[in-house]
Write a protein that holds these residues in place. Structure first.
Motif, PDB file in Angstrom:
ATOM      1  N   GLN A 121       0.821  -1.209   0.000  1.00  0.00           N
ATOM      2  CA  GLN A 121       0.000   0.000   0.000  1.00  0.00           C
ATOM      3  C   GLN A 121       0.859   1.265   0.000  1.00  0.00           C
ATOM      4  OE1 GLN A 121      -2.620   0.258   3.403  1.00  0.00           O
ATOM      5  NE2 GLN A 121      -3.230   2.357   2.969  1.00  0.00           N
ATOM      6  N   LEU A 122       1.967   1.222   0.730  1.00  0.00           N
ATOM      7  CA  LEU A 122       2.793   2.416   0.906  1.00  0.00           C
ATOM      8  C   LEU A 122       4.052   2.402   0.033  1.00  0.00           C
ATOM      9  CD1 LEU A 122       2.387   2.731   4.767  1.00  0.00           C
ATOM     10  CD2 LEU A 122       1.379   4.201   3.039  1.00  0.00           C
ATOM     11  N   GLY A 123       4.114   1.469  -0.912  1.00  0.00           N
ATOM     12  CA  GLY A 123       5.233   1.452  -1.839  1.00  0.00           C
ATOM     13  C   GLY A 123       6.568   1.130  -1.197  1.00  0.00           C
ATOM     14  N   LEU A 124       6.550   0.211  -0.235  1.00  0.00           N
ATOM     15  CA  LEU A 124       7.765  -0.112   0.523  1.00  0.00           C
ATOM     16  C   LEU A 124       8.273  -1.530   0.275  1.00  0.00           C
ATOM     17  CD1 LEU A 124       6.699   1.487   3.927  1.00  0.00           C
ATOM     18  CD2 LEU A 124       8.542   2.315   2.448  1.00  0.00           C
ATOM     19  N   SER A 125       7.643  -2.260  -0.630  1.00  0.00           N
ATOM     20  CA  SER A 125       8.032  -3.659  -0.845  1.00  0.00           C
ATOM     21  C   SER A 125       9.503  -3.804  -1.213  1.00  0.00           C
ATOM     22  CB  SER A 125       7.168  -4.284  -1.940  1.00  0.00           C
ATOM     23  OG  SER A 125       5.814  -4.282  -1.567  1.00  0.00           O
TER      24      SER A 125
END
Length: 212
Positions: A121-125
Motif C-alpha cells: 500500500q505504501l510502496g515499501l516492498s
C-alpha cells in the motif's frame, strides 16, 4: 466522531490549552496550525494519550474515552512522530511487525499478511529488508506510517510530517495522506505550513499562544 470538551492543560503554571472544544468527524482530515508555543504538539500529545489533560473530557463515538488509558488506546490512536522513532536495529518489516506481535498478540500468519499489505500500500516492498539508516527521509516516514497503521487505529496523528523532509516532497506527503483518507481512517495533522494544511484539510484549526 471524536469530541474534545473543555480540554485544559498547563505546564509549570502556564496554561497551554484553555477550555478547548473541538469535533473531528469520522474519515476526515483535521489540520492544526499555529506558531511555535501555541500548543499544537501539546494538543496532539493529549489526543494520543502521551500527556494527561488537567480537565475536560474526550468522547469517541458518543462514549467517554480516556486516551491515556493504555488498555483503551491500542486500536484507537496511532502517532507518526516528527523524527519517525524507528528502531535502528530492526529491518523495515520487523519495525512494522513488532507492535502487532508484542501488543496485539497477533499470530505470525496474520502479522505477515498485514505487513505485506501495508508494504504494498505504501510502496515499501522494495525496501522491506533494509534498515532505517539505508532509507531516505520519505521512506522512513512511510515506514513510520505503516508501523502506526499496523496497530489498526481509528485515528492517525502526525507531528509536523513535512518538517524533516526536503520541501520538494511536500506534495508527495499530501498525496499520501489524502490516499489514506480513502481507507476510512480519521487523520489529525500538526503542521507549521499553512499551505500544506489547506491542501489536505477537511477542517482547519488555528491555535494561538495564550497570554498567561
Amino acid at each position: 466522531m471524536l469530541k474534545l470538551e473543555n480540554i485544559t492543560k498547563s505546564f509549570d503554571g502556564k496554561t497551554i490549552l484553555d477550555n478547548l472544544n473541538l469535533e473531528v468527524k469520522d474519515n476526515s482530515i483535521l489540520s492544526i496550525v499555529g506558531p511555535s508555543g501555541a500548543g499544537k504538539t501539546t494538543l496532539l500529545r493529549c489526543i494520543a494519550g502521551l500527556e494527561k489533560v488537567d480537565s475536560g473530557q474526550f468522547i469517541l463515538n458518543n462514549q467517554p474515552f480516556d486516551p491515556s488509558d493504555e488498555s483503551a488506546k491500542e486500536r484507537v490512536v496511532g502517532v507518526v512522530f516528527q523524527d519517525f522513532n524507528l528502531f535502528p536495529h530492526l529491518s523495515v518489516t520487523e519495525n512494522i511487525a513488532l507492535a502487532p506481535q508484542m501488543v496485539l498478540k497477533q499470530n505470525k500468519a496474520t502479522i505477515q499478511k498485514n505487513v505485506t499489505d501495508l508494504l504494498n500500500q505504501l510502496g515499501l516492498s522494495g525496501v522491506k529488508d533494509q534498515y532505517p539508516f539505508e532509507l531516505s527521509g520519505g521512506q522512513k516516514q512511510r515506514v513510520a506510517i505503516a508501523r502506526a497503521l499496523a496497530m489498526q487505529p481509528q485515528i492517525l496523528c502526525y507531528d509536523e510530517p513535512t518538517s524533516a523532509l526536503d520541501p520538494s516532497l511536500r506534495d508527495t506527503v499530501a498525496d499520501l495522506i489524502l490516499d489514506l483518507k480513502k481507507t476510512g481512517i480519521t487523520q489529525i495533522v500538526i503542521t507549521h505550513d499553512p499551505d500544506f494544511a489547506k491542501k489536505i484539510a477537511d477542517q482547519l484549526l488555528e491555535v494561538k499562544p495564550i497570554n498567561n
